[in-house]
Design an enzyme around this catalytic site. Structure first.
Site, PDB file in Angstrom:
ATOM      1  N   GLU A   6      -3.681   0.109   8.066  1.00  0.00           N
ATOM      2  CA  GLU A   6      -2.539   0.571   8.875  1.00  0.00           C
ATOM      3  C   GLU A   6      -2.688   0.066  10.297  1.00  0.00           C
ATOM      4  O   GLU A   6      -3.769   0.151  10.886  1.00  0.00           O
ATOM      5  CB  GLU A   6      -2.470   2.107   8.957  1.00  0.00           C
ATOM      6  CG  GLU A   6      -1.922   2.799   7.762  1.00  0.00           C
ATOM      7  CD  GLU A   6      -1.868   4.317   7.930  1.00  0.00           C
ATOM      8  OE1 GLU A   6      -1.703   4.795   9.071  1.00  0.00           O
ATOM      9  OE2 GLU A   6      -2.003   5.000   6.904  1.00  0.00           O
ATOM     10  N   HIS A  59      -3.097  10.930   0.161  1.00  0.00           N
ATOM     11  CA  HIS A  59      -2.618  10.781   1.538  1.00  0.00           C
ATOM     12  C   HIS A  59      -2.069  12.147   1.954  1.00  0.00           C
ATOM     13  O   HIS A  59      -0.886  12.302   2.229  1.00  0.00           O
ATOM     14  CB  HIS A  59      -1.572   9.669   1.616  1.00  0.00           C
ATOM     15  CG  HIS A  59      -1.374   9.089   2.995  1.00  0.00           C
ATOM     16  ND1 HIS A  59      -1.486   7.745   3.283  1.00  0.00           N
ATOM     17  CD2 HIS A  59      -1.063   9.675   4.167  1.00  0.00           C
ATOM     18  CE1 HIS A  59      -1.243   7.527   4.570  1.00  0.00           C
ATOM     19  NE2 HIS A  59      -0.983   8.688   5.127  1.00  0.00           N
ATOM     20  N   TYR A  88      -4.740   2.402  15.786  1.00  0.00           N
ATOM     21  CA  TYR A  88      -3.559   2.533  16.652  1.00  0.00           C
ATOM     22  C   TYR A  88      -3.888   2.463  18.139  1.00  0.00           C
ATOM     23  O   TYR A  88      -3.151   1.858  18.900  1.00  0.00           O
ATOM     24  CB  TYR A  88      -2.830   3.851  16.353  1.00  0.00           C
ATOM     25  CG  TYR A  88      -2.208   3.869  14.977  1.00  0.00           C
ATOM     26  CD1 TYR A  88      -0.951   3.312  14.758  1.00  0.00           C
ATOM     27  CD2 TYR A  88      -2.893   4.388  13.879  1.00  0.00           C
ATOM     28  CE1 TYR A  88      -0.384   3.288  13.499  1.00  0.00           C
ATOM     29  CE2 TYR A  88      -2.325   4.370  12.607  1.00  0.00           C
ATOM     30  CZ  TYR A  88      -1.068   3.804  12.426  1.00  0.00           C
ATOM     31  OH  TYR A  88      -0.518   3.772  11.171  1.00  0.00           O
ATOM     32  N   GLU A 118      -7.691   8.544   5.609  1.00  0.00           N
ATOM     33  CA  GLU A 118      -8.064   9.259   6.830  1.00  0.00           C
ATOM     34  C   GLU A 118      -8.565  10.680   6.574  1.00  0.00           C
ATOM     35  O   GLU A 118      -7.938  11.665   6.997  1.00  0.00           O
ATOM     36  CB  GLU A 118      -6.882   9.291   7.806  1.00  0.00           C
ATOM     37  CG  GLU A 118      -6.403   7.919   8.223  1.00  0.00           C
ATOM     38  CD  GLU A 118      -5.410   7.953   9.389  1.00  0.00           C
ATOM     39  OE1 GLU A 118      -4.995   9.050   9.809  1.00  0.00           O
ATOM     40  OE2 GLU A 118      -5.064   6.869   9.897  1.00  0.00           O
ATOM     41  N   ARG A 149       0.854  -1.191   0.000  1.00  0.00           N
ATOM     42  CA  ARG A 149       0.000   0.000   0.000  1.00  0.00           C
ATOM     43  C   ARG A 149       0.891   1.243   0.000  1.00  0.00           C
ATOM     44  O   ARG A 149       1.658   1.453   0.938  1.00  0.00           O
ATOM     45  CB  ARG A 149      -0.898   0.013   1.238  1.00  0.00           C
ATOM     46  CG  ARG A 149      -1.723   1.281   1.405  1.00  0.00           C
ATOM     47  CD  ARG A 149      -2.666   1.209   2.614  1.00  0.00           C
ATOM     48  NE  ARG A 149      -3.472   2.393   2.713  1.00  0.00           N
ATOM     49  CZ  ARG A 149      -3.300   3.359   3.628  1.00  0.00           C
ATOM     50  NH1 ARG A 149      -2.367   3.260   4.543  1.00  0.00           N
ATOM     51  NH2 ARG A 149      -4.089   4.413   3.642  1.00  0.00           N
TER      52      ARG A 149
END
Ligand code: FCB
Length: 467
Positions: A371, A121, A296, A166, A77
């Site tokens: 991620e 991104h 995360y 995101e 990715r």
């Protein structure tokens, strides 16, 4: 979950992003992006770091793909730099920019690695920011035009096209708290940015369907796993409100075809949402082949009593301006450890919970961890090795959390570790290392950390080790 055997087609991968690794900021016709401007503005990025050189991937891409091949991953990715492909954000594509990604994709295919390309991104061409940025509707239309250029060139040689990474960060950190580029602190503009990112996703989704019919379509969200400080009605309502801003502001239009009514009501004092035009939400709801999930840590919230100093430990950087538009009466509490070097709490159970929520609310929607990883203060041993036990432990526990969700029914298709390489960690510059491969920023040499060796063994075995 030790011993869990992943499905044969499970996609193990590694992830990066253009501005964080490429460098070569002025080469081959690349134009400036908002991150070039932001990182070159004194005081914005720790130590004055910029992405000018980064991990020099633009020149070392062949070596980096060699590392992917040695890791044995099935997919890579990466993101495509809009200002490299379409400098200025308008007009014809820059052939040199397109060629870079064409070579990358072709080599990946030669190596038997699926290219998973993110179109955005966070590196908006500076000219588009000068014209209003994401709060301006035209940026969404420009994005669809850029998508047509690059998807037209690479088509379904790319296995999976991801529209946005995101959008929560792009909108709220970029335009409300200002800790990300372009660094604006305008709450109403942040909500307009939310909408134009949703619209951009839908418009680009149509382009991808048209120009790359065999490719998969996806988007990557950083959904927040929210925990109330107590079971009180007030704290539970805070969870509902933050869930609307953080999660349903994107899941709503993208998966349900409508903004949630409570989001519009909660933010009515900030904006009337008149930038949402008839038909926009239908466009945003482009059917997804896979929903990308970045995870995360978790978030602990409480209703503020209005008196004591308000805690704002949401893990998204320090600013005098909150990213939580219209929720200035909410507290974000520090969480018990252990923590990573980002100060983020380590809570693999939150990942299982998130995957099960998505499975429950969107049954039949395939999911992909796009991620997951951790920054720690790595130490180079005298022999040059990096014994990053804590990163290995973090990864092992989170992969186990994915397995746990799968056993309980979640349709998870793959897992991408963040990140292949140490890189430019946005406002933290090179001060935070997420790579499973170390980058020496003086020599730009790459060295496998223990976590890379561990990941290679996991991928080869396709099962979690017993220990
Ligand atoms: C995510 C970003 C990624 C990286 C990790 C640590 O929010 O998508 O680029 O910075 O966090």
């Amino acid at each position: 979950m030790s011993g869990f055997l992943f499905p044969e087609r499970f996609v193990w991968g590694a992830a990066t992003a253009a501005y964080q690794i490429e460098g070569a900021a002025k080469e081959d016709g690349r134009g400036p992006s908002i991150w070039d401007t932001y990182s070159h503005t004194p005081g914005r990025v720790r130590n004055g770091d910029t992405g000018d050189v980064a991990a020099d991937h633009y020149h070392r891409w062949a070596e980096d793909l060699g590392h992917l091949a040695e890791l044995g991953v099935r997919a890579y990715r990466f993101s495509i730099s809009w200002p490299r492909v379409q400098p200025g954000g308008a007009g014809a594509v820059n052939p040199a920019g397109v060629d870079f990604y064409a070579r990358l994709v072709d080599r990946l295919l030669d190596l038997g690695i699926q290219p998973v390309a993110t179109l955005y991104h966070w590196d908006l061409p500076q000219e588009l920011e000068d014209a209003g940025g994401w709060p301006a509707r035209d940026t969404a239309l420009r994005f669809a035009d850029y998508a047509a250029g690059i998807v037209g060139a690479l088509g379904d040689r790319v296995h999976t096209w991801t529209t946005l990474n995101e959008p929560w960060c792009s909108a709220y950190l970029g335009y409300a708290s200002g800790v990300h580029a372009p660094g604006r602190t305008e709450p109403a503009a942040a909500l307009a940015a939310v909408h134009h990112l949703n619209l951009a996703h839908g418009l680009a989704g149509r382009v991808i369907r048209d120009l790359a019919p065999a490719a998969l379509l996806s988007v990557t969200l950083n959904l927040h796993v929210l925990r109330p400080a107590s079971d009180s009605t007030a704290d539970r309502d805070v969870v509902r409100r933050i869930d609307a801003l953080a999660n349903r502001a994107f899941l709503g239009p993208m998966l349900d075809g409508a903004y949630p009514a409570d989001l519009l009501a909660d933010t009515a004092a900030v904006t009337d949402w008149s930038f949402v035009r008839d038909g926009d939400e239908r466009i945003a709801a482009a059917p997804l082949d896979v929903l990308g999930v970045n995870y995360y840590a978790t978030t602990l919230v409480r209703a503020w009593d209005g008196k004591s100093p308000r805690s704002e430990a949401d893990g998204h950087g320090e600013s005098a301006h909150t990213p939580w538009v219209g929720a200035g009466d909410v507290e974000f509490l520090p969480q018990p450890g252990p923590h990573t070097a980002m100060g983020w709490n380590i809570d693999p159970g939150g990942l299982t919970e998130l995957l099960l929520r998505l499975h429950r609310e969107y049954p039949g929607q395939p999911l992909m961890i796009t991620e997951n990883g951790a920054a720690f203060d790595d130490v180079v041993a005298p022999d040059g090795a990096v014994h990053d036990d804590r990163r290995v432990d973090y990864l092992r526990r989170h992969v186990a959390a994915v397995a746990d969700a799968m056993v309980r029914g979640a349709d998870v298709r793959g897992y991408f570790v963040w990140s292949l390489l140490d890189n430019f960690e946005w406002a933290y510059g090179y001060d935070r290392r997420f790579g499973i491969i170390r980058v020496d920023y003086d020599t730009l040499a790459r060295t496998w950390k223990d976590s890379a060796h561990w990941y290679r063994r996991l991928v080869a075995a396709n099962r979690l080790p017993d220990a």
